[in-house]
Design a protein around this motif. Sequence first.
Motif: not given
Length: 99
Positions: A31-40, A45-50
């Motif tokens: 779950s920790g690995v999934e969370l880190a991947e989702a955060a990346q 996506a936030e950078q692209k949107y900006a």
Amino acid sequence: MDINDIAAKAAAKIDAARDVKVNAVKTAAASGVELAEAAQLLAAAEQKYAKDYQAALRADWTDSDLRSFGLDAPAKKAGGRPRTRKTAQESAPVTGASA
């Protein structure tokens, strides 16, 4: 019951408890690995949107226009080096410098 049967049952109980503990750690780690991947993915996506939002502003849309389309200003600014403008005094060559 003989001593070997008791020891075997005790060892089986200890092994089962250890397996439960190890599986709990494995599950948490996954779950920790999934969370880190989702955060990346979210950060990308936030950078692209900006960047895309800034491109829309450079294409002569206003913040108000974009809000009316349902587009909120990005929470984070697009990355990159800030632009600076040179004033006439800074860009003029220096003449007659004294030492």
